[in-house]
Design a protein around this motif. Structure first.
Motif, mmCIF file in Angstrom:
data_model
loop_
_atom_site.group_PDB
_atom_site.id
_atom_site.type_symbol
_atom_site.label_atom_id
_atom_site.label_comp_id
_atom_site.label_asym_id
_atom_site.label_seq_id
_atom_site.Cartn_x
_atom_site.Cartn_y
_atom_site.Cartn_z
ATOM 1 N N GLN A 55 -17.215 -1.221 -34.705
ATOM 2 C CA GLN A 55 -18.019 -1.646 -33.553
ATOM 3 C C GLN A 55 -18.521 -3.063 -33.759
ATOM 4 O O GLN A 55 -18.465 -3.901 -32.851
ATOM 5 N N VAL A 71 -13.054 3.873 -29.691
ATOM 6 C CA VAL A 71 -14.405 4.013 -29.144
ATOM 7 C C VAL A 71 -15.033 2.649 -28.898
ATOM 8 O O VAL A 71 -15.661 2.414 -27.861
ATOM 9 N N ASP A 101 -16.353 1.390 -25.462
ATOM 10 C CA ASP A 101 -17.776 1.086 -25.314
ATOM 11 C C ASP A 101 -17.998 -0.329 -24.789
ATOM 12 O O ASP A 101 -18.951 -0.589 -24.058
ATOM 13 N N GLN A 102 -17.150 -1.260 -25.187
ATOM 14 C CA GLN A 102 -17.354 -2.667 -24.859
ATOM 15 C C GLN A 102 -16.474 -3.148 -23.703
ATOM 16 O O GLN A 102 -16.342 -4.350 -23.466
ATOM 17 N N PRO A 129 -27.190 0.681 -28.404
ATOM 18 C CA PRO A 129 -25.813 0.625 -27.911
ATOM 19 C C PRO A 129 -25.712 -0.049 -26.567
ATOM 20 O O PRO A 129 -26.612 0.042 -25.735
ATOM 21 N N ALA A 140 -21.976 1.829 -21.620
ATOM 22 C CA ALA A 140 -20.550 2.112 -21.538
ATOM 23 C C ALA A 140 -20.031 1.746 -20.167
ATOM 24 O O ALA A 140 -20.762 1.783 -19.184
ATOM 25 N N ALA A 167 -18.179 6.543 -22.337
ATOM 26 C CA ALA A 167 -17.333 6.602 -23.523
ATOM 27 C C ALA A 167 -17.103 8.036 -23.917
ATOM 28 O O ALA A 167 -17.989 8.864 -23.849
#
Length: 476
Positions: A169, A202, A206-207, A460, A463, A468
């Motif tokens: 990540q 992931v 996520d990004q 975080p 998403a 996600a």
């Protein structure tokens, strides 16, 4: 805040009463107060209205007892720290439970629930966490496990170890800031490689990035070369592959397993001969960056289907990977190479991929903790102790703020907590997002340099539409 101690001895194990952390580690015979003993209140401190017990699940007998006792000392040290100025001071007691032996983790967790422990720290391993989780969840008792296996993460059970997903990540985030948008991975077909591949999927999701292309390989040189060719679109028809997993890779039955704890591995100082790659022909100083000519200009393919490539190998397979990258002319500036934090142990030997990145804690972040622990116990703490200290520190922080219970709602607060190695936040799904720094390989025998400090905010990112997916299994 003061700390009292209770003990739990599983039937037939003969666990002696546990003493204070320093006495315990020093091998002294003084025993602590037994179950039901009254808590000790610091002189001059107002008597708290509320007392809560914190269950600590660790191997306290058998071969792993020395490690278990040192981890227990880390939890004790955090819970015994002086309350913050003006804190309301809910009193905490340590309730230690032995997980040694077959079924020990499940038995210890059940005993902790029966004892009324408000939250559990531990167990140590992935297998023990799987054993302990059902009893804890049935009793609605939160678990701060010490494993690095993200497959054990679930609501109410947090994975406190530094995971491959955490590292990936952070690398994807840093590469995005550099302008990288198309990610691929060339990974060993072993638990570490699979965990990193799942983490890359992931992280890209996520990004808000496109699905990465991932190739898995065995330790055989031809497997590595074939996987890299497929990733690069150099197949029999010369076409680029679609996003997803490169077909045709088979499991490597000889591959080394994922380290039992990545936090411990990342904390090792110096070079590890067992994990360091063999020196390439010509040496790291003269080989240069894979894919770079002597003039420093890219000599790679005109167009690659990726501009960032994640690796996961260590040891001799990494030598083969670096040779393949050089032969295929894959490297800077067209492609940013990234890898696992395990590279920190031998970064000075990675000259052939000079400019590669890895994510790991900033070593200077834990210096204050090491000094305090060393002063109290007369030796430097093992890296794993960071995890029990962090877990206990999060509980102490909530107690100082007046919390009388340690519910998932409080544990997952967006502000997170400050840990030994930096900030961390507990996510509702059981993952733990840690603030990691990014390091760049220099080569020529020099240690890697930190190019990006650990972020202070590790909440975080939102998403993309659709959210996600749950992190796939893979870990230690």
């Amino acid at each position: 805040m003061s700390v009292a101690y209770a003990t739990y001895a599983p039937k037939g194990r003969g666990l002696a009463a546990l003493g204070l952390g320093g006495l315990l580690l020093a091998g002294c015979a003084q025993e602590a107060s037994g179950p039901g003993a009254g808590p000790v209140v610091a002189p001059g401190a107002a008597k708290p209205e509320v007392s809560r017990s914190v269950g600590v699940l660790l191997p306290l007998s058998g071969a792993n007892a020395p490690l278990g006792r040192e981890l227990l000392a880390g939890a004790e040290m955090a819970l015994a720290a002086q309350p913050q100025q003006g804190a309301r001071g809910v009193q905490l007691r340590v309730d230690a439970h032995d997980t040694a032996g077959p079924g020990g983790a499940a038995e210890a967790a059940a005993a902790a629930v029966r004892a009324g422990d408000s939250v559990l720290i531990g167990p140590l391993t992935s297998g023990d966490t799987a054993e302990a989780a059902p009893a804890a969840q049935a009793g609605r008792v939160p678990v701060l496990a010490l494993t690095s296996d993200v497959a054990q993460a679930r609501p109410g059970v947090w994975v406190m170890g530094i995971t491959p997903e955490d590292q990936v990540q952070r690398l994807v985030e840093q590469a995005r800031q550099e302008g990288r948008k198309r990610f691929a991975a060339l990974l060993p077909d072993n638990p570490l490689g699979r965990a990193m591949g799942a983490g890359l999927q992931v992280a890209c999701r996520d990004q808000g990035l496109a699905e990465p292309v991932i190739g898995y390989h065995s330790s055989a040189p031809e497997s590595i070369t074939d996987a890299l060719k497929q990733l690069s679109g150099v197949g029999s028809n010369g076409a680029s592959l679609p996003a997803g997993v490169v077909p045709g890779s088979e499991a490597d039955t000889q591959a080394q397993p994922l380290p039992a704890d990545l936090a411990a591995a990342l904390g090792q100082a110096g070079n590890d001969a067992a994990s360091a790659p063999a020196t390439l022909p010509g040496g790291s100083a003269s080989t240069g960056v894979a894919g770079m000519s002597a003039s420093g200009q890219s000599a790679g393919p005109a167009s690659l289907p990726f501009d960032a490539l994640l690796l996961g190998d260590t040891g001799l397979p990494l030598k083969t990977v670096m040779t393949a990258l050089s032969d295929m002319q894959v490297g800077l500036p067209a492609v940013r190479i990234m890898g696992p934090g395990l590279w920190a142990a031998f970064a000075s030997k990675l000259g052939p991929i000079r400019g590669a990145w890895y994510a790991a804690p900033n070593p200077s972040a834990r210096q204050g903790f090491v000094a305090r622990f060393s002063a109290q116990y007369q030796h430097t703490p093992k890296p794993l102790v960071d995890l029990t200290y962090d877990a206990a520190g999060a509980i102490r922080t909530l107690a100082d703020e007046g919390a009388q219970e340690f519910s998932p709602r409080l544990l997952t607060r967006p502000a997170g907590f400050q840990g030994v190695d930096g900030a961390f936040v507990l996510l509702p799904d059981g993952r733990v997002r840690r603030a990691l720094a990014v390091f760049e390989v220099i080569g020529s025998g020099a240690e890697a340099r930190m190019i990006a400090t650990a972020p202070t905010n590790v909440a975080p990112q939102a998403a993309p539409a659709g959210g996600a997916a749950k992190t796939p299994a893979g870990g230690a």
